[in-house]
Design a protein around this motif. Structure first.
Motif, PDB file in Angstrom:
ATOM      1  N   PHE A   1      15.009 -11.287 -35.174  1.00 21.70           N
ATOM      2  CA  PHE A   1      16.107 -11.631 -35.851  1.00 21.70           C
ATOM      3  C   PHE A   1      16.347 -11.138 -37.315  1.00 21.70           C
ATOM      4  O   PHE A   1      17.349 -11.330 -37.987  1.00 21.70           O
ATOM      5  N   ILE A   2      14.989 -10.774 -37.903  1.00 19.77           N
ATOM      6  CA  ILE A   2      15.049 -10.148 -39.164  1.00 19.77           C
ATOM      7  C   ILE A   2      16.000  -8.967 -39.282  1.00 19.77           C
ATOM      8  O   ILE A   2      16.868  -8.832 -40.235  1.00 19.77           O
TER       9      ILE A   2
ATOM     10  N   PHE B   1      27.632  -0.490 -31.390  1.00 19.15           N
ATOM     11  CA  PHE B   1      26.428   0.415 -31.068  1.00 19.15           C
ATOM     12  C   PHE B   1      25.174  -0.036 -32.059  1.00 19.15           C
ATOM     13  O   PHE B   1      24.114   0.480 -31.555  1.00 19.15           O
ATOM     14  N   VAL B   2      25.058  -1.119 -32.497  1.00 19.59           N
ATOM     15  CA  VAL B   2      23.904  -1.476 -33.259  1.00 19.59           C
ATOM     16  C   VAL B   2      23.492  -3.013 -33.061  1.00 19.59           C
ATOM     17  O   VAL B   2      22.633  -3.384 -32.602  1.00 19.59           O
ATOM     18  N   VAL B   3      24.537  -3.674 -33.653  1.00 19.24           N
ATOM     19  CA  VAL B   3      24.309  -5.326 -33.747  1.00 19.24           C
ATOM     20  C   VAL B   3      24.472  -5.722 -32.220  1.00 19.24           C
ATOM     21  O   VAL B   3      23.488  -6.464 -31.729  1.00 19.24           O
ATOM     22  N   GLY B   4      25.131  -5.249 -31.189  1.00 17.87           N
ATOM     23  CA  GLY B   4      25.206  -5.496 -29.802  1.00 17.87           C
ATOM     24  C   GLY B   4      24.169  -5.211 -29.145  1.00 17.87           C
ATOM     25  O   GLY B   4      23.527  -6.008 -28.442  1.00 17.87           O
ATOM     26  N   PRO B   5      23.745  -4.251 -29.110  1.00 18.49           N
ATOM     27  CA  PRO B   5      22.512  -3.603 -28.354  1.00 18.49           C
ATOM     28  C   PRO B   5      21.293  -4.325 -29.016  1.00 18.49           C
ATOM     29  O   PRO B   5      20.303  -4.927 -28.238  1.00 18.49           O
ATOM     30  N   LEU B   6      21.234  -4.600 -30.156  1.00 15.05           N
ATOM     31  CA  LEU B   6      19.921  -5.297 -30.896  1.00 15.05           C
ATOM     32  C   LEU B   6      19.872  -6.856 -30.374  1.00 15.05           C
ATOM     33  O   LEU B   6      18.954  -7.375 -30.038  1.00 15.05           O
ATOM     34  N   PHE B   7      21.241  -7.349 -30.283  1.00 13.69           N
ATOM     35  CA  PHE B   7      21.451  -8.740 -29.770  1.00 13.69           C
ATOM     36  C   PHE B   7      20.924  -8.727 -28.183  1.00 13.69           C
ATOM     37  O   PHE B   7      20.162  -9.703 -27.839  1.00 13.69           O
TER      38      PHE B   7
ATOM     39  N   VAL C   1      17.134  -8.770 -27.995  1.00 10.89           N
ATOM     40  CA  VAL C   1      16.608 -10.314 -28.250  1.00 10.89           C
ATOM     41  C   VAL C   1      16.638 -10.905 -26.926  1.00 10.89           C
ATOM     42  O   VAL C   1      15.870 -11.627 -26.513  1.00 10.89           O
ATOM     43  N   LEU C   2      17.722 -10.983 -26.420  1.00 12.34           N
ATOM     44  CA  LEU C   2      18.050 -11.690 -25.285  1.00 12.34           C
ATOM     45  C   LEU C   2      17.008 -11.157 -23.992  1.00 12.34           C
ATOM     46  O   LEU C   2      16.544 -12.181 -23.409  1.00 12.34           O
ATOM     47  N   LYS C   3      16.412 -10.037 -23.800  1.00 11.80           N
ATOM     48  CA  LYS C   3      15.886  -9.332 -23.011  1.00 11.80           C
ATOM     49  C   LYS C   3      14.394  -9.490 -23.136  1.00 11.80           C
ATOM     50  O   LYS C   3      13.660  -9.763 -22.133  1.00 11.80           O
TER      51      LYS C   3
END
Length: 306
Positions: free
Chosen positions: A229-230, A256-262, A265-267
């Motif tokens: 989350f940081i 391409f950055v926020v979406g894949p990072l989110f 987090v879920l996975k």
């Protein structure tokens, strides 16, 4: 091909590409004064890549038993290349990298800067021999070294070209480099911990003291979940504060950055198998790549005022 496999040529290409992107996808577009000629900047990239390649070789030398368990199909030393050959290769790569660094330090009239390359090479050696045995110390060291490969661009290409007349402008560009270095550090730190989880079995058999060995894979994965989350909040805040007026940049970062990072987090919360963690490690590498590429999108968006 075995040689390329040994030096992790994909990672080295990513490293070189990252450094080239900042110069030719950002600095050159902004038309600011730079200290190094194109061929000299090529030498800076070469020095970074050579020292990193040497780091991979020395790491594999000391990781032969661990790699036999963690990734038996990827073992090169002892099968295709002897340990003596590997040591010689490490010495050649590292010596060339440091020598180029010494030359460039004299080019910009800062001979003391050669110590930077020596320090990087020494840290990579210490990582392979001792630092990676210490919980989190080795992981943080490697993440810092990657982020420093961004900072070093400013040290050798921006700082020597900075004068009283352009100090404010160059300070802004250096601060942008630092922002990307922080991003690279955060993403790579997550990736190194995920790789530790993936390699737990081999590391345990070799007596290493990584975080997943100390507290377990599941708990470590939950820590990665929290740490994720940081950078997520950091990127969202950065886009909202500095880039929101640039439509294409905002869309690019979200997709391409926020979406894949989110998604990461879920996975990571439910990840359990070795293949799960391998996939997440690869995902973080792609996030890092697309994050670095965003500097080109920013440059073009500003240039064409889209």
């Amino acid at each position: 091909m075995k040689f390329l496999k040994l030096i992790r040529y994909q990672n080295l290409l990513l490293l070189a590409f990252m450094q080239l992107v900042f110069r030719y996808g950002f600095f050159k577009v902004q038309n600011i004064p730079l200290a190094l000629a194109d061929w000299q900047y090529g030498l800076l990239v070469a020095a970074t890549v050579l020292i990193a390649a040497g780091g991979y070789v020395i790491n594999d030398i000391f990781d032969q038993k661990t790699d036999t368990i963690n990734k038996p199909n990827a073992v090169v030393i002892g099968k295709n290349i002897s340990e003596t050959q590997a040591y010689n290769l490490y010495i050649i790569l590292t010596t060339l990298g440091v020598a180029i660094g010494f030359y460039l330090s004299n080019v910009i009239a800062k001979p003391s800067f050669a110590s930077i390359f020596i320090l990087i090479a020494a840290t990579l050696y210490l990582y392979s021999t001792s630092l990676k045995q210490m919980m989190l110390i080795g992981t943080i060291s490697i993440a810092l070294l990657l982020s420093f490969s961004v900072v070093i661009i400013g040290i050798f290409d921006l700082y020597p070209a900075t004068g009283i007349d352009n100090q404010q402008q160059m300070g802004l560009f250096f601060s942008i480099l630092l922002d990307y270095a922080i991003f690279a550090f955060m993403i790579n730190l997550l990736r190194e911990i995920v790789k530790d989880i993936e390699d737990t079995d081999g590391d345990y058999n070799q007596g290493k003291n990584t975080l997943p060995i100390a507290i377990g894979k599941s708990r470590t994965a939950k820590i990665v979940f929290g740490l994720s989350f940081i950078p997520l909040f950091f990127i969202v805040y950065y886009v909202n504060k500095y880039l929101f007026d640039l439509l294409f940049v905002t869309l690019y970062m979200l997709l391409f950055v926020v979406g894949p990072l989110f998604y990461f987090v879920l996975k990571i919360w439910s990840a359990k198998t070795k293949s799960d963690f391998h996939f997440l490690s690869l995902l973080l590498k792609w996030i890092l790549l697309f994050g670095i590429l965003s500097i080109i999108v920013i440059s073009l968006n500003i240039k064409y005022n889209a």
